[in-house]
Design a protein around this motif. Structure first.
Motif, PDB file in Angstrom:
ATOM      1  N   TRP A  79      12.244  -8.221  -3.214  1.00  0.00           N
ATOM      2  CA  TRP A  79      10.857  -8.194  -2.721  1.00  0.00           C
ATOM      3  C   TRP A  79      10.125  -9.490  -3.056  1.00  0.00           C
ATOM      4  CZ3 TRP A  79       9.536  -2.741  -5.122  1.00  0.00           C
ATOM      5  CH2 TRP A  79      10.307  -1.758  -4.466  1.00  0.00           C
ATOM      6  N   SER A 113       5.353 -10.555   1.926  1.00  0.00           N
ATOM      7  CA  SER A 113       4.575  -9.412   1.446  1.00  0.00           C
ATOM      8  C   SER A 113       5.448  -8.163   1.493  1.00  0.00           C
ATOM      9  CB  SER A 113       3.302  -9.203   2.273  1.00  0.00           C
ATOM     10  OG  SER A 113       3.599  -8.678   3.550  1.00  0.00           O
ATOM     11  N   GLU A 157       5.126  -3.825   1.605  1.00  0.00           N
ATOM     12  CA  GLU A 157       4.301  -2.605   1.679  1.00  0.00           C
ATOM     13  C   GLU A 157       4.868  -1.660   0.636  1.00  0.00           C
ATOM     14  OE1 GLU A 157       2.496   0.418   1.673  1.00  0.00           O
ATOM     15  OE2 GLU A 157       4.106   1.083   3.019  1.00  0.00           O
ATOM     16  N   GLY A 190      -1.339   1.289   4.552  1.00  0.00           N
ATOM     17  CA  GLY A 190      -0.346   0.790   3.608  1.00  0.00           C
ATOM     18  C   GLY A 190      -0.999   0.129   2.404  1.00  0.00           C
ATOM     19  N   HIS A 224      -0.156  -3.554   0.870  1.00  0.00           N
ATOM     20  CA  HIS A 224       0.681  -4.742   1.000  1.00  0.00           C
ATOM     21  C   HIS A 224       0.372  -5.721  -0.127  1.00  0.00           C
ATOM     22  CE1 HIS A 224       1.801  -3.684   5.246  1.00  0.00           C
ATOM     23  NE2 HIS A 224       0.653  -3.037   5.156  1.00  0.00           N
ATOM     24  N   LYS A 236       1.949  -9.320  -2.477  1.00  0.00           N
ATOM     25  CA  LYS A 236       2.894 -10.418  -2.643  1.00  0.00           C
ATOM     26  C   LYS A 236       3.310 -10.454  -4.104  1.00  0.00           C
ATOM     27  CE  LYS A 236       5.237 -14.255  -2.440  1.00  0.00           C
ATOM     28  NZ  LYS A 236       6.649 -14.174  -2.062  1.00  0.00           N
TER      29      LYS A 236
END
Length: 477
Positions: free
Chosen positions: A158, A163, A165, A467, A469, A471
């Motif tokens: 990830w 980004s 979710e 969602g 989201h 980073k």
């Protein structure tokens, strides 16, 4: 003249039907409340969405009008709603005596007529013992390393993305762990997109039960059919090509099915597998996503959580060693944070029971005394307990420190996030392990920023409609 007579007779019939619907017969005094319109009852306002962590407007308004226990009608069923902690506790303790687990017909259509939540007595205990082989303490100790490894691998991946979710990503991560344990499911190599089918299923799970093409409820049933078809095919394959050793829970279930004196049937076994897959798919991912949201909004909590987990690593002889069970059990602030997250999340907003006989509960919540008629449903409302200002100061505020010095070993009168009584959620400890391990890996190795989303909606279940989201960045020391 004839048409006028028909109109008058028809009007009288409607009035009579409405009168008897709104004033149902009882051998005693019913709790106050309204039954709404015939058949529809008060279903429409019950499902109305709201965007707060607070008790739903439907329940809150009726608590203010009628008190902690009131009657209503939902999807065609007469229901007593309880928001009283003492009466809820009484209900859970009387499982099999005065009350038994019950869910509306629509839930049975979704989860199966012989799902574990609808079974009682010896059969329920039998299935519970089977599931404890998967989620019991000894099994969890053995799974700890695998949960940590899977979490680290996913977080690493990830962190390379623009980004993530979080609800969708953590759902898939947890499902990969439990899907492997349950049915040896491998999302990378499987031709079946089980996650997609469950995503369709979830969207209609708590929706208005209109079953025609295009509705959320219809899509939910279609998602169930696809998953059940896969499980049936898998069962037939296991029968025709038996394995020498048990490699997953499905092998254990098959062994039970083929034993000489078994009481297990294929229908019950398949519904059990379906419910276990669902539980692993949805609930814990919601709690993890909400925990990340709370940590971002409360830096003090993030700081204390991070310090606790960094201290665990510093105490090791080698920092690269994985988590031990002793380290997991030492996470005091982590468990405070988990308790507070699931208190506010109220992921199970409704718990249903059915009265096995006429029940008078004078002296429990009312000096006047009320009667629950035999056969009526009772709906326990955990959010009303978890957000009670008498028990929880500033109940809508995220405050993990309120749990300091409090050790929970199951349910209590004022905390029932995992149910209560003999039907206390078997997977509660597994959910806590997943949350604690994820938080350990996340806060010690990564930081993050919000990209978009994070709004919540209840219908009455918790959702993130846009969602959440974020980073993710690796930490460099």
């Amino acid at each position: 003249m004839l048409s006028l007579g028909i109109y008058i007779i028809g009007s009288l019939l409607v009035i009579i039907i409405i009168h008897y619907w709104r004033n149902p017969k009882s051998n005693g005094k019913l709790p106050p409340g309204s039954m709404g319109w015939p058949l529809i009852g008060e279903t429409i306002p019950f499902f109305a969405p709201n965007t707060s962590f607070d008790i739903s407007p439907f329940v809150k308004e009726r608590m203010q009008r009628y008190g902690p226990i009131f009657r209503t009608s939902l999807v065609g069923y007469p229901i007593i709603v309880s928001t009283d902690p003492d009466f809820n506790y009484f209900i859970f303790q009387q499982e099999g005596q005065l009350f038994q687990s019950w869910y509306p017909h629509t839930f049975e259509e979704i989860f199966g007529k012989q799902n574990v939540g609808s079974l009682h007595g010896f059969m329920y205990k039998y299935l519970k013992n089977m599931v404890l082989n998967l989620f019991g303490p000894e099994s969890l100790k053995n799974m700890l390393h695998e949960v940590e490894k899977t979490t680290n691998n996913n977080l690493k991946r990830w962190s390379r993305q623009k980004s993530v979710e979080m609800k969708e990503a953590t759902t898939k991560m947890i499902f990969d762990i439990t899907g492997k344990k349950l049915i040896s499911y491998d999302s990378e190599n499987s031709t079946e997109n089980v996650c997609e089918n469950f995503a369709t299923f979830i969207k209609g799970l708590i929706s208005f039960p209109l079953c025609f093409p295009g509705t959320a409820y219809h899509k939910c049933l279609q998602g169930r059919k696809k998953i059940m078809k896969m499980l049936k095919r898998m069962l037939e394959e296991r029968k025709s090509q038996p394995r020498k050793e048990q490699s997953d829970f499905f092998d254990y279930v098959l062994e039970e099915l083929q034993s000489k004196d078994t009481i297990l049937t294929e229908a019950i076994a398949l519904d059990l597998m379906f419910v276990l897959l669902f539980a692993s798919f949805e609930t814990t991912s919601l709690a993890i996503t909400l925990a990340i949201k709370f940590l971002h909004e409360h830096p003090k909590a993030l700081k204390e959580l991070t310090e606790e987990h960094e201290a665990i690593i510093r105490r090791r002889e080698n920092a690269s060693y994985g988590l031990t069970w002793k380290e997991y059990k030492s996470m005091k602030f982590t468990f405070q944070l988990i308790n507070e997250t699931i208190r506010l999340a109220n992921i199970a907003p409704l718990i249903f029971r059915k009265a096995l006989k006429d029940i008078n509960f004078k002296g429990i919540v009312s000096d006047a005394g009320y009667t629950i008629p035999a056969g009526w449903a009772v709906m326990v409302c955990p959010p009303a307990v978890h957000l009670n200002p008498v028990k929880y100061e500033d109940p809508l505020q995220f405050n993990p420190w309120r749990w300091e010095g409090i050790e929970l070993n199951g349910a209590s009168r004022n905390f029932m996030a995992f149910g209560g009584g003999m039907r206390f959620c078997i997977g509660a400890d597994f959910a806590k392990v997943q949350m604690a391990v994820f938080l350990h890996c996340f806060v010690t190795k990564y930081k993050w920023e919000i990209i978009k989303g994070g709004d919540i909606v209840r219908t009455p279940g918790l959702q993130f409609p846009n969602g959440y989201h974020i980073k993710i960045f690796e930490k460099y020391y």
